[in-house]
Enzyme design. Structure first.
Site, PDB file in Angstrom:
ATOM      1  N   GLY A  31       0.788  -1.225   0.000  1.00 30.02           N
ATOM      2  CA  GLY A  31       0.000   0.000   0.000  1.00 30.02           C
ATOM      3  C   GLY A  31       0.817   1.270   0.000  1.00 30.02           C
TER       4      GLY A  31
ATOM      5  N   ASP B 208       1.494  -9.956  -9.129  1.00 27.68           N
ATOM      6  CA  ASP B 208       1.475 -10.469 -10.502  1.00 27.68           C
ATOM      7  C   ASP B 208       0.728  -9.505 -11.422  1.00 27.68           C
ATOM      8  OD1 ASP B 208       2.631 -12.723  -9.347  1.00 27.68           O
ATOM      9  OD2 ASP B 208       0.705 -13.750  -9.148  1.00 27.68           O
TER      10      ASP B 208
END
Length: 292
Positions: A208, A240
């Site tokens: 984050g 990913d």
């Protein structure tokens, strides 16, 4: 241009749990889902959903035909995915109420990709195409050596971290993506700083908080990039998604910074959804979403 992804294909078996279990603890799952996953498949889906042309090089068992069909539905060229004797790779994934996860992998068919198949695939590539790879398959060293000889660019996601695989790839890679934990593992295993690793561009993601861009051309001074603020429900596949979008942006000719920022937006949107490859956002969603 084309992205050639030497990547894993997994069946993801996902359990929602109250919290990640402690050693010796038994937990009752809150729910169970099954879907397409694997770092390689996730990256291929993300890149395809980011408007890149993607050819996936991989393997499944007889039980994995549905996974290949699902990848085709997402616009991935699957003709170089082979069916082998043995089970399709799979992952047991635990996701807690905060969105954090714990994962156990069984490689299965992902470790049965042949060097001949890889050679057949890359012989079709054009100079300037990207080879994308990670550490859930084998043959990384052979793949990057072949790719460099053919004039391909190499993008490497050093996950799950494997010191031997990283040593075989780094000196051939143009771009490396890894999270902060994997970066520390790399430093500990190699004993080298970024300047000595041999990769021109290294992206370190920090969840984050966004992450850092390190480039040889900038003297390795870290350039911070932000991540949009969201409420995460499931972080599985976020890295990913970031990598797939990043390489797709670069393959489409976007500048590095713009590609990174697009990838960060895609990953932020991804963590607001439960699931893996099947919930990776498409480019239209990423561009249209307004983050708080």
């Amino acid at each position: 241009m084309t992205i050639w992804n030497l990547g894993s294909i997994n069946i993801d078996i996902v359990y929602a749990v109250p919290h990640l279990p402690l050693p010796g603890e038994t937990l009752a799952a809150l729910s169970l889902t099954r879907g397409l996953g694997g770092k390689g498949a996730n990256m291929s889906v993300a890149a395809a959903r980011a408007a890149a042309r993607v050819v996936h090089l991989g393997a499944v068992g007889e039980d994995g035909a549905w996974a290949v069909e699902r990848m085709m539905e997402y616009g991935i060229d699957t003709r170089l995915i082979t069916t082998v004797d043995g089970p399709t790779g799979h992952a047991i994934i635990l996701v807690d109420r905060a969105g954090e996860n714990s994962i156990v992998l069984h490689p299965g068919a992902n470790h049965l990709i042949s060097e001949d198949l890889m050679g057949q695939a890359l012989s079709e590539a054009d100079t300037g195409d990207y080879l994308l790879l990670q550490n859930e398959t084998l043959l990384q060293r052979e793949a990057v050596t072949m790719a460099r000889d053919l004039g391909l660019k190499v993008a490497y996601a050093a996950a799950p971290f494997d010191a031997e695989a990283a040593r075989g790839v780094m000196s051939h890679a143009d771009l490396m993506v890894l999270n902060a934990v994997e970066m520390e593992q790399l430093r500990a295993a190699s004993g080298q700083d970024l300047a000595a690793i041999g990769v021109e561009t290294v992206i370190v993601t920090e969840g984050g908080s966004g992450g850092r861009i390190h480039r040889a051309e900038n003297g390795w001074e870290p350039e911070h990039f932000a991540a949009p603020r969201v409420e995460a429900v499931d972080t599985t596949g976020a890295g990913d998604t970031f990598t797939g979008y990043l390489v797709a942006g670069l393959d489409r000719g976007l500048p590095l910074r713009q590609s990174v920022e697009l990838a960060a937006r895609a990953a932020a949107l991804m963590v607001t959804r439960h699931g893996t490859a099947d919930v990776i956002p498409d480019l239209k969603d990423v561009q249209a979403t307004r983050f708080g």
